[in-house]
Design a protein around this motif. Structure first.
Motif, PDB file in Angstrom:
ATOM      1  N   VAL A  86       0.838  -1.199   0.000  1.00 21.21           N
ATOM      2  CA  VAL A  86       0.000   0.000   0.000  1.00 21.21           C
ATOM      3  C   VAL A  86       0.871   1.246   0.000  1.00 21.21           C
ATOM      4  CG1 VAL A  86      -1.872  -1.193   1.210  1.00 21.21           C
ATOM      5  CG2 VAL A  86      -0.167   0.086   2.531  1.00 21.21           C
ATOM      6  N   ALA A  87       0.298   2.337  -0.512  1.00 19.45           N
ATOM      7  CA  ALA A  87       0.983   3.629  -0.468  1.00 19.45           C
ATOM      8  C   ALA A  87       0.877   4.195   0.934  1.00 19.45           C
ATOM      9  CB  ALA A  87       0.362   4.585  -1.483  1.00 19.45           C
ATOM     10  N   TYR A  88       1.983   4.729   1.412  1.00 18.03           N
ATOM     11  CA  TYR A  88       1.999   5.324   2.754  1.00 18.03           C
ATOM     12  C   TYR A  88       2.947   6.503   2.728  1.00 18.03           C
ATOM     13  CZ  TYR A  88       2.388   5.805   7.814  1.00 18.03           C
ATOM     14  OH  TYR A  88       2.370   6.298   9.103  1.00 18.03           O
ATOM     15  N   HIS A  89       2.384   7.717   2.903  1.00 16.76           N
ATOM     16  CA  HIS A  89       3.145   8.954   2.740  1.00 16.76           C
ATOM     17  C   HIS A  89       3.778   8.959   1.350  1.00 16.76           C
ATOM     18  CE1 HIS A  89       2.417  10.487   6.747  1.00 16.76           C
ATOM     19  NE2 HIS A  89       2.577   9.254   7.179  1.00 16.76           N
ATOM     20  N   GLU A  90       5.073   9.195   1.245  1.00 17.34           N
ATOM     21  CA  GLU A  90       5.707   9.223  -0.069  1.00 17.34           C
ATOM     22  C   GLU A  90       6.354   7.891  -0.404  1.00 17.34           C
ATOM     23  OE1 GLU A  90       8.356  12.517  -0.139  1.00 17.34           O
ATOM     24  OE2 GLU A  90       6.773  14.019   0.073  1.00 17.34           O
ATOM     25  N   GLY A  91       6.099   6.887   0.423  1.00 15.85           N
ATOM     26  CA  GLY A  91       6.683   5.580   0.189  1.00 15.85           C
ATOM     27  C   GLY A  91       5.637   4.494   0.172  1.00 15.85           C
ATOM     28  N   GLU A  92       5.975   3.366   0.772  1.00  6.96           N
ATOM     29  CA  GLU A  92       5.083   2.228   0.778  1.00  6.96           C
ATOM     30  C   GLU A  92       5.097   1.563   2.145  1.00  6.96           C
ATOM     31  OE1 GLU A  92       6.680  -0.399  -2.194  1.00  6.96           O
ATOM     32  OE2 GLU A  92       8.163  -1.241  -0.834  1.00  6.96           O
ATOM     33  N   ALA A  93       4.081   0.732   2.374  1.00  4.45           N
ATOM     34  CA  ALA A  93       3.983  -0.064   3.591  1.00  4.45           C
ATOM     35  C   ALA A  93       3.289  -1.362   3.216  1.00  4.45           C
ATOM     36  CB  ALA A  93       3.220   0.688   4.676  1.00  4.45           C
ATOM     37  N   PHE A  94       3.220  -2.278   4.180  1.00  6.63           N
ATOM     38  CA  PHE A  94       2.614  -3.578   3.934  1.00  6.63           C
ATOM     39  C   PHE A  94       1.604  -3.893   5.028  1.00  6.63           C
ATOM     40  CE2 PHE A  94       6.515  -3.470   1.620  1.00  6.63           C
ATOM     41  CZ  PHE A  94       6.226  -4.121   0.432  1.00  6.63           C
ATOM     42  N   LEU A  95       0.421  -4.311   4.590  1.00  6.13           N
ATOM     43  CA  LEU A  95      -0.677  -4.662   5.487  1.00  6.13           C
ATOM     44  C   LEU A  95      -0.992  -6.133   5.306  1.00  6.13           C
ATOM     45  CD1 LEU A  95      -3.063  -3.703   7.395  1.00  6.13           C
ATOM     46  CD2 LEU A  95      -4.390  -3.460   5.284  1.00  6.13           C
ATOM     47  N   HIS A  96      -1.014  -6.890   6.398  1.00  7.23           N
ATOM     48  CA  HIS A  96      -1.330  -8.307   6.282  1.00  7.23           C
ATOM     49  C   HIS A  96      -2.757  -8.457   5.775  1.00  7.23           C
ATOM     50  CE1 HIS A  96      -1.702 -12.575   7.312  1.00  7.23           C
ATOM     51  NE2 HIS A  96      -0.382 -12.576   7.331  1.00  7.23           N
ATOM     52  N   ALA A  97      -2.943  -9.312   4.780  1.00 11.81           N
ATOM     53  CA  ALA A  97      -4.253  -9.442   4.135  1.00 11.81           C
ATOM     54  C   ALA A  97      -5.326  -9.958   5.075  1.00 11.81           C
ATOM     55  CB  ALA A  97      -4.146 -10.350   2.912  1.00 11.81           C
ATOM     56  N   ALA A  98      -4.939 -10.617   6.171  1.00 17.05           N
ATOM     57  CA  ALA A  98      -5.939 -11.070   7.139  1.00 17.05           C
ATOM     58  C   ALA A  98      -6.706  -9.897   7.733  1.00 17.05           C
ATOM     59  CB  ALA A  98      -5.260 -11.871   8.251  1.00 17.05           C
ATOM     60  N   ALA A  99      -6.080  -8.719   7.758  1.00 19.02           N
ATOM     61  CA  ALA A  99      -6.725  -7.537   8.331  1.00 19.02           C
ATOM     62  C   ALA A  99      -7.835  -6.992   7.453  1.00 19.02           C
ATOM     63  CB  ALA A  99      -5.695  -6.441   8.589  1.00 19.02           C
ATOM     64  N   THR A 100      -7.909  -7.429   6.196  1.00 18.33           N
ATOM     65  CA  THR A 100      -8.931  -6.910   5.285  1.00 18.33           C
ATOM     66  C   THR A 100     -10.041  -7.923   5.023  1.00 18.33           C
ATOM     67  OG1 THR A 100      -7.740  -7.665   3.299  1.00 18.33           O
ATOM     68  CG2 THR A 100      -7.185  -5.489   4.156  1.00 18.33           C
ATOM     69  N   ARG A 101     -10.014  -9.039   5.719  1.00 16.87           N
ATOM     70  CA  ARG A 101     -11.055 -10.060   5.551  1.00 16.87           C
ATOM     71  C   ARG A 101     -12.156  -9.848   6.594  1.00 16.87           C
ATOM     72  NH1 ARG A 101      -9.538 -15.007   2.716  1.00 16.87           N
ATOM     73  NH2 ARG A 101      -7.587 -14.602   1.613  1.00 16.87           N
ATOM     74  N   VAL A 102     -13.399  -9.843   6.140  1.00 14.77           N
ATOM     75  CA  VAL A 102     -14.526  -9.670   7.055  1.00 14.77           C
ATOM     76  C   VAL A 102     -14.591 -10.891   7.981  1.00 14.77           C
ATOM     77  CG1 VAL A 102     -17.023  -9.416   7.261  1.00 14.77           C
ATOM     78  CG2 VAL A 102     -15.791  -8.297   5.384  1.00 14.77           C
ATOM     79  N   PRO A 103     -14.543 -10.685   9.304  1.00 10.56           N
ATOM     80  CA  PRO A 103     -14.549 -11.826  10.220  1.00 10.56           C
ATOM     81  C   PRO A 103     -15.902 -12.523  10.258  1.00 10.56           C
ATOM     82  CG  PRO A 103     -14.659  -9.772  11.447  1.00 10.56           C
ATOM     83  CD  PRO A 103     -14.440  -9.400  10.010  1.00 10.56           C
ATOM     84  N   ALA A 104     -15.925 -13.738  10.754  1.00  5.85           N
ATOM     85  CA  ALA A 104     -17.180 -14.474  10.919  1.00  5.85           C
ATOM     86  C   ALA A 104     -18.130 -13.658  11.779  1.00  5.85           C
ATOM     87  CB  ALA A 104     -16.908 -15.833  11.563  1.00  5.85           C
ATOM     88  N   GLY A 105     -19.388 -13.583  11.381  1.00  5.82           N
ATOM     89  CA  GLY A 105     -20.356 -12.779  12.113  1.00  5.82           C
ATOM     90  C   GLY A 105     -20.515 -11.379  11.573  1.00  5.82           C
ATOM     91  N   GLY A 106     -19.669 -10.990  10.595  1.00  5.29           N
ATOM     92  CA  GLY A 106     -19.812  -9.673   9.997  1.00  5.29           C
ATOM     93  C   GLY A 106     -19.176  -8.584  10.838  1.00  5.29           C
ATOM     94  N   THR A 107     -19.394  -7.344  10.412  1.00  8.40           N
ATOM     95  CA  THR A 107     -18.788  -6.215  11.111  1.00  8.40           C
ATOM     96  C   THR A 107     -19.864  -5.249  11.593  1.00  8.40           C
ATOM     97  OG1 THR A 107     -18.387  -5.184   8.951  1.00  8.40           O
ATOM     98  CG2 THR A 107     -16.571  -6.404   9.930  1.00  8.40           C
ATOM     99  N   VAL A 108     -20.139  -4.205  10.808  1.00  5.86           N
ATOM    100  CA  VAL A 108     -21.031  -3.142  11.279  1.00  5.86           C
ATOM    101  C   VAL A 108     -22.388  -3.701  11.708  1.00  5.86           C
ATOM    102  CG1 VAL A 108     -22.246  -1.048  10.585  1.00  5.86           C
ATOM    103  CG2 VAL A 108     -19.880  -1.394   9.897  1.00  5.86           C
ATOM    104  N   ARG A 109     -22.824  -3.320  12.889  1.00  5.61           N
ATOM    105  CA  ARG A 109     -24.092  -3.698  13.506  1.00  5.61           C
ATOM    106  C   ARG A 109     -24.188  -5.196  13.793  1.00  5.61           C
ATOM    107  NH1 ARG A 109     -28.646   0.507  11.178  1.00  5.61           N
ATOM    108  NH2 ARG A 109     -27.221   2.250  10.900  1.00  5.61           N
TER     109      ARG A 109
END
Length: 289
Positions: A155-178
């Protein structure tokens, strides 16, 4: 109106002392004013602190999460800016380096309460920033690079790059909002005045998270005014008190971020000394659309 009386300074950008106001208020003010035209911006840090004045020693009034849309109304001396969070129109002062004018598109969204940005796609790499549920990060690749079970987003971060573990972008069991199951993952999150993330929440920051993006205004009194009142609460309704708000889990139990325990807790209205105080101060209930 000859001045700025009657305008809510939390959401109306008007400084009567300097005779400066946002251009949207031109028809509501009389006399000589300097009008400001907002410019689009986006939060560039995991949590961008908006303060009551352009001074680090003043109270935090809210936060913008990484990738959230903002508006810059005015550049100020000493590296500060007068800004607004666009999802709820809330105003404050932030450091100029904490936002960018580049939209986070295409982006991935953090779906877990907390995560980290790493300097390289490995868990032993230095951490660059903390991110939380709802943060949006501009991606530099079409999909996560496969390193382990889930892979990593570059991912872009400031003027460089960073890395986000893909597990953080998966909707967990049971859903999220509400989803009550997801909401309860925020139990014991520290109480932070003006906080809007799983690294620290205040009462109305938690209810904004529960309602979803753009549904509720920022403060408890604004939220009560925005909702239809109900006499008997159901799970998911909001309970209002002077300067406070919580989320009902049933007719009596309430989950809320509170300064009494300095964390997110579940308390029962009318039960225990604290619950009795809450019941006595109850202003009413509101139902989300």
């Amino acid at each position: 109106m000859s001045g700025a009386s009657g305008l809510d300074a939390r959401v109306h950008a008007v400084d009567a002392a300097r005779r400066v106001a946002e251009v949207a208020l031109r028809d509501q003010l009389e006399g000589e004013w300097t009008y400001l035209t907002p410019r689009a911006a986006w939060a560039a840090r995991g949590r961008v602190s908006l303060r009551a004045a352009p001074d680090e020693r003043t109270a935090q009034v809210t936060e913008a999460l990484l990738g959230e849309a903002m508006e810059v109304l005015e550049a100020l001396p000493d590296g500060w800016a007068w800004v607004r969070t666009r999802h709820d129109g809330y105003l404050g002062f932030a450091r100029a380096g904490a936002f960018t004018t580049t939209a986070p598109e295409p982006a991935v969204t953090v779906q877990v309460p907390r995560a980290h940005l790493f300097s390289a796609p490995r868990v032993s790499a230095p951490i660059l920033d903390d991110v939380s549920f709802g943060a949006r990060l501009p991606v530099l690749t079409e999909g996560p690079a496969q390193e382990g079970a889930y892979g990593w987003w570059r991912v872009a971060y400031h003027e460089g790059e960073a890395f986000l573990h893909a597990a953080a972008t998966r909707v967990p069991a049971g859903g999220t909002v509400r989803s009550v199951a997801f909401l309860q993952r925020f139990l014991d999150t520290p109480y932070v005045w003006g906080g809007r993330s799983a690294w620290g929440l205040d009462c109305s920051g938690l209810t904004q998270l529960w309602a979803g993006p753009g549904v509720l205004p920022r403060d408890a009194d604004q939220q009560q005014a925005a909702l239809a009142p109900v006499e008997v609460p159901s799970a998911g309704d909001l309970a209002f008190f002077p300067g406070h708000v919580g989320i009902m889990l049933d007719e009596r139990r309430m989950l809320h971020a509170n300064a009494t325990h300095m964390r997110v807790t579940v308390d029962t209205l009318g039960e225990s000394e604290y619950g009795a105080r809450l019941a006595a101060d109850l202003l009413g209930f509101g139902r989300l659309p």
